[in-house]
Design a protein around this motif. Structure first.
Motif, PDB file in Angstrom:
ATOM      1  N   ALA A   1      21.605 -23.370  85.601  1.00 28.02           N
ATOM      2  CA  ALA A   1      21.636 -24.352  84.512  1.00 28.02           C
ATOM      3  C   ALA A   1      20.315 -25.104  84.410  1.00 28.02           C
ATOM      4  CB  ALA A   1      22.784 -25.336  84.730  1.00 28.02           C
ATOM      5  N   LEU A   2      19.747 -25.439  85.566  1.00 32.38           N
ATOM      6  CA  LEU A   2      18.450 -26.127  85.577  1.00 32.38           C
ATOM      7  C   LEU A   2      17.392 -25.273  84.892  1.00 32.38           C
ATOM      8  CD1 LEU A   2      17.674 -27.666  89.081  1.00 32.38           C
ATOM      9  CD2 LEU A   2      17.901 -28.853  86.917  1.00 32.38           C
TER      10      LEU A   2
ATOM     11  N   ALA B   1      17.652 -25.043  81.150  1.00 35.43           N
ATOM     12  CA  ALA B   1      17.396 -26.268  80.393  1.00 35.43           C
ATOM     13  C   ALA B   1      15.907 -26.556  80.215  1.00 35.43           C
ATOM     14  CB  ALA B   1      18.066 -27.452  81.088  1.00 35.43           C
ATOM     15  N   ILE B   2      15.065 -25.818  80.897  1.00 29.87           N
ATOM     16  CA  ILE B   2      13.628 -26.089  80.813  1.00 29.87           C
ATOM     17  C   ILE B   2      13.087 -25.632  79.466  1.00 29.87           C
ATOM     18  CG2 ILE B   2      11.372 -25.536  81.798  1.00 29.87           C
ATOM     19  CD1 ILE B   2      12.758 -25.118  84.437  1.00 29.87           C
TER      20      ILE B   2
ATOM     21  N   PRO C   1      13.960 -22.260  71.501  1.00 30.85           N
ATOM     22  CA  PRO C   1      14.408 -23.426  72.257  1.00 30.85           C
ATOM     23  C   PRO C   1      15.272 -23.040  73.452  1.00 30.85           C
ATOM     24  CG  PRO C   1      15.646 -23.243  70.212  1.00 30.85           C
ATOM     25  CD  PRO C   1      14.581 -22.180  70.175  1.00 30.85           C
ATOM     26  N   ALA C   2      15.207 -23.884  74.492  1.00 32.85           N
ATOM     27  CA  ALA C   2      16.114 -23.728  75.619  1.00 32.85           C
ATOM     28  C   ALA C   2      17.507 -24.103  75.139  1.00 32.85           C
ATOM     29  CB  ALA C   2      15.691 -24.656  76.758  1.00 32.85           C
TER      30      ALA C   2
ATOM     31  N   PRO D   1      21.040 -25.782  76.269  1.00 29.11           N
ATOM     32  CA  PRO D   1      21.738 -26.446  77.361  1.00 29.11           C
ATOM     33  C   PRO D   1      23.019 -25.703  77.680  1.00 29.11           C
ATOM     34  CG  PRO D   1      21.913 -27.733  75.341  1.00 29.11           C
ATOM     35  CD  PRO D   1      21.023 -26.572  75.049  1.00 29.11           C
TER      36      PRO D   1
ATOM     37  N   VAL E   1      24.989 -26.559  80.349  1.00 27.72           N
ATOM     38  CA  VAL E   1      25.995 -27.445  80.913  1.00 27.72           C
ATOM     39  C   VAL E   1      25.978 -28.770  80.190  1.00 27.72           C
ATOM     40  CG1 VAL E   1      26.006 -26.447  83.220  1.00 27.72           C
ATOM     41  CG2 VAL E   1      24.414 -28.293  82.695  1.00 27.72           C
ATOM     42  N   GLY E   2      27.156 -29.350  80.029  1.00 29.00           N
ATOM     43  CA  GLY E   2      27.258 -30.704  79.520  1.00 29.00           C
ATOM     44  C   GLY E   2      27.328 -31.633  80.714  1.00 29.00           C
ATOM     45  N   GLY E   3      27.735 -32.850  80.451  1.00 31.03           N
ATOM     46  CA  GLY E   3      27.948 -33.785  81.540  1.00 31.03           C
ATOM     47  C   GLY E   3      26.667 -34.296  82.138  1.00 31.03           C
ATOM     48  N   ASP E   4      26.806 -35.004  83.229  1.00 34.26           N
ATOM     49  CA  ASP E   4      25.704 -35.775  83.754  1.00 34.26           C
ATOM     50  C   ASP E   4      25.881 -35.869  85.267  1.00 34.26           C
ATOM     51  OD1 ASP E   4      23.507 -37.452  83.711  1.00 34.26           O
ATOM     52  OD2 ASP E   4      24.230 -38.496  81.940  1.00 34.26           O
TER      53      ASP E   4
ATOM     54  N   ARG F   1      31.059 -29.884  85.966  1.00 32.23           N
ATOM     55  CA  ARG F   1      30.111 -29.482  84.917  1.00 32.23           C
ATOM     56  C   ARG F   1      29.934 -27.970  84.876  1.00 32.23           C
ATOM     57  NH1 ARG F   1      24.586 -32.496  85.935  1.00 32.23           N
ATOM     58  NH2 ARG F   1      24.256 -31.924  83.763  1.00 32.23           N
TER      59      ARG F   1
ATOM     60  N   PRO G   1      31.291 -30.313  72.491  1.00 34.09           N
ATOM     61  CA  PRO G   1      30.280 -30.208  71.450  1.00 34.09           C
ATOM     62  C   PRO G   1      28.900 -29.869  72.002  1.00 34.09           C
ATOM     63  CG  PRO G   1      31.050 -32.474  71.735  1.00 34.09           C
ATOM     64  CD  PRO G   1      31.971 -31.597  72.490  1.00 34.09           C
ATOM     65  N   LEU G   2      28.695 -30.185  73.270  1.00 35.45           N
ATOM     66  CA  LEU G   2      27.359 -29.943  73.798  1.00 35.45           C
ATOM     67  C   LEU G   2      27.299 -28.708  74.669  1.00 35.45           C
ATOM     68  CD1 LEU G   2      26.166 -33.521  74.431  1.00 35.45           C
ATOM     69  CD2 LEU G   2      25.281 -31.852  72.810  1.00 35.45           C
TER      70      LEU G   2
END
Lengths: 372, 320
Positions: free
Chosen positions: A265-266, A269-270, A278-279, A281, A283-286, A302, A359-360
């Motif tokens: 996931a990391l 996202a880069i 575009p990358a 995302p 995973v959602g969440g935090d 997540r 949604p994300l």
């Protein structure tokens, strides 16, 4: 790959075994008055890491994942709650301050925040002089050595009489580095040394660190949240999440064939740096709340491929190669489960069970290593 | 073509420094069309945040706008009385700052702060405002937005706070959103989520965005057009693909090259030697000349202004 050999059996410099570190907040008067049961924050949990002489280990992870705590624990700036720290085979976990001195000289740290790590009332000459005096250098030799150190970090003797506030962020960072080098360390921890610098200055600092590593034969623990930076400078990478090292291996193994869904996931996202590509995302969440860690894998909430076991039981470490290890239930499953074939190479896409595609969530997006 | 949504011409912003005025924004031209996402990229001290604050007339004294023109939908913002300007801020043009922790009031719920903004600017009752607040939180991808309105900022994670701020900024349906380093304090997975939200707001609401960042790669991710700033002024401007594929200004070229990328091998990085000029301390000629590899004599004596070079606008004497 850099000069560091990648085989097993090289001299181990630093070895952390099953480290845990808990902070108990609310020791204050108000907390005692309210008699609130203190909820401890588990900053590190079951961390095992070996740094061999000559290694540059890149330690990556989101803020709050425990990278800096691990750095502080490694050189005993803070004590561990559990586990052992060995340096060159000698246990330093509980050494007294005085007996710790020789170790402290050999292992130095450069901090991210140069505002608070340099004394504002001391000139560069005094800051470096103090370090040299601690090393037992006589007054007569200090001035010349201080100038040489500044030269080594690309500043020059004209900065000797400056105060920290007269320096730019990049210059202060170099003074911090010169001060660490004054002790002639063999092991250097660099805690986000370039994060606060602009890109043009960041490149200068990275090149400087790489050159010093070669010239002085330094072993390094390089902490960063930027995988591209770590890719550049490290021969080993350890990925942290919620106080655990969830994956580590050679740089090629972790960044080209990531096994843990969080590492994947990391990487996904880069930003690619290429317009129109575009990358996404995945995973959602935090970040998770370290005072309310779930019993199972902290990433499960997540993770797009989480199973029910993930929420209840923390996975054991799985060896994927002699140098590559990750902590994920999927990897322990028989073939056909998802990712984690033991062979090197890009992981199979794990599209199964993407869970609730909020949604994300890029619902159903394959988690895979970015193409080169 | 219809008049641009936002047009800055020859903008100059300065601060008094040691008896003189240090210019932190120097003769800056910038245009944003309706529905466009413009990336403003530059290093610290390049004047990008000052430009954003100037658009909203929020430069704090003793700093001030020294000259130039700022037009929004054809209206001259610098000539407006403060009362009228206050109605534009937050309603027609809104801004999101870098630090989501200090931009929210910790003493009030997120819902209260959101509805306050909506009531103030749109003059609707609290119930309607609450509905619109819920909708705004939904738009930025916060799960169960209705329940979340009752939370205090400390109950939100960093990424959610930043999204709440974006929700607040778009709650009154502005035409222009200025996002000043909105992802700098965030982790990479959360940053990707915020970028995704911004892209969706552009697509779904037709929102124009000025995206201010030091991160070139994020400009490539999100923006239609990129503006590169150095020492208080624009040095290059082009469509994003054009800029990244064929950068013309030596600074842009060097900047793109010195960002480490995952696909790169190990080994030394390309650097830009030296450091940007100190605030307000600009050489007579091109501000980048002391660090530039392509420098000629003219660069030291005469300041270059933006000119068209094929499909770029470049402020450089040697760029072709």
């Amino acid at each position: 790959m850099t000069a560091a050999a990648d085989g097993e059996g090289d001299a181990t410099l630093l070895e952390l075994v099953d480290i845990a570190k808990e902070f108990v907040p609310g020791h204050g008067a108000l907390a005692r008055l309210l008699r609130r049961p203190a909820r401890s924050i588990r900053a590190l949990n079951g961390v095992t890491l070996r740094v061999r002489a000559g290694d540059v280990v890149g330690l990556v992870g989101e803020s709050g994942s425990g990278k800096s705590t691990l750095a502080h624990v490694a050189i005993r700036l803070t004590d561990v709650t559990r586990g052992t720290i060995a340096y060159r085979g000698g246990d330093v976990t509980r050494l007294s301050r005085r007996r710790l001195q020789p170790f402290r000289r050999r292992a130095q740290i450069v901090f991210q925040d140069t505002h608070s790590s340099l004394n504002p009332r001391k000139t560069v000459r005094q800051a470096l002089g103090d370090a040299l005096r601690m090393r037992g250098m006589g007054r007569a030799d200090r001035a010349g050595r201080a100038a040489a150190l500044l030269e080594q970090v690309g500043l020059g003797a004209r900065f000797l009489d400056r105060y920290p506030h007269e320096l730019s962020g990049g210059q202060r960072q170099r003074v911090g580095l010169a001060r660490a080098l004054a002790m002639e360390p063999e092991f250097l921890i660099a805690d986000e040394p370039v994060s606060s610098l602009d890109v043009s200055l960041q490149a200068q600092m990275l090149n400087l660190l790489m050159r010093l590593r070669e010239d002085l034969g330094l072993t390094m623990l390089f902490i960063s949240h930027d995988l591209a930076v770590v890719n550049r400078i490290s021969n080993r990478v350890a990925v942290m999440y919620a106080g655990r090292i969830v994956e580590h291996g050679t740089t090629a193994e972790v960044l080209r064939a990531p096994a843990h869904p969080y590492t994947q996931a990391l990487l996904a996202a880069i930003p690619t740096g290429r317009p129109g590509r575009p990358a996404s995302p995945t995973v959602g969440g935090d970040a998770v709340d370290l005072s309310r860690l779930p019993p199972g894998c902290p990433f499960a909430g997540r993770c797009p491929v989480a199973m029910s076991v993930c929420r209840d039981v923390y996975p054991a470490a799985i060896d994927l190669s002699p140098t590559h290890r990750a902590e994920c239930h999927l990897l322990g499953m028989p073939a056909g489960g998802a990712t984690g074939s033991v062979s090197p190479g890009p992981p199979e896409a794990a599209t199964t069970g993407a869970g609730d595609a909020g949604p994300l969530h890029a619902g159903g997006t394959a988690l895979r290593c970015r193409e080169e | 073509m219809s008049p641009p949504l936002l047009e800055l011409r020859g903008l100059r912003v300065g601060f008094p420094a040691g008896g003189a005025i240090a210019e932190v924004v120097r003769d800056l031209d910038l245009t944003v069309q309706a529905g466009e996402v413009v990336g403003v990229v530059g290093e610290s001290g390049s004047g990008k945040s000052m430009t954003a604050l100037a658009v909203l007339r929020l430069i704090s004294p003793p700093g001030r706008i020294l000259g130039g023109a700022i037009r929004f939908s054809g209206e001259d913002l610098l000539g407006l009385p403060e009362a009228r300007m206050r109605r534009i801020r937050g309603a027609a043009i809104s801004i999101v700052f870098q630090d989501p922790m200090t931009s929210l009031n910790p003493a009030f719920t997120v819902g209260r702060q959101l509805t306050d903004v909506i009531v103030t600017h749109q003059g609707v009752d609290r119930r309607t405002a609450r509905e619109r607040a819920t909708e705004a939180l939904r738009l930025v991808g916060i799960p169960s937005p209705d329940a979340r309105l009752r939370d205090y900022p400390h109950q939100f994670s960093g990424g959610m706070r930043q999204r709440a701020l974006i929700a607040m900024a778009i709650a009154c349906r502005p035409r222009l959103l200025i996002a000043d380093e909105p992802t700098t304090a965030l982790d990479v997975t959360v940053q990707a989520q915020v970028i995704h939200v911004l892209r969706r707001l552009r697509d779904e609401l037709g929102l124009s965005i000025v995206f201010i960042t030091h991160n070139l790669d994020l400009v490539a991710e999100l923006c239609d057009r990129a503006v590169v700033m150095y020492a208080g002024t624009v040095v290059e401007e082009a469509e994003v693909a054009t800029l990244f594929n064929r950068p013309r200004h030596p600074y842009t070229r060097a900047l793109i090259r010195c960002v480490p990328r995952l696909a790169d091998a190990s080994g030394p990085l390309t650097t830009i030697e030296g450091a940007p000029p100190a605030l307000g301390d600009h050489p007579a000629g091109c501000a980048f000349a002391p660090r530039c590899g392509d420098v000629v004599a003219q660069c030291h004596g005469e300041r270059p202004y933006l000119r068209d070079v094929e499909d770029h606008r470049v402020a450089c004497w040697v760029a072709k």
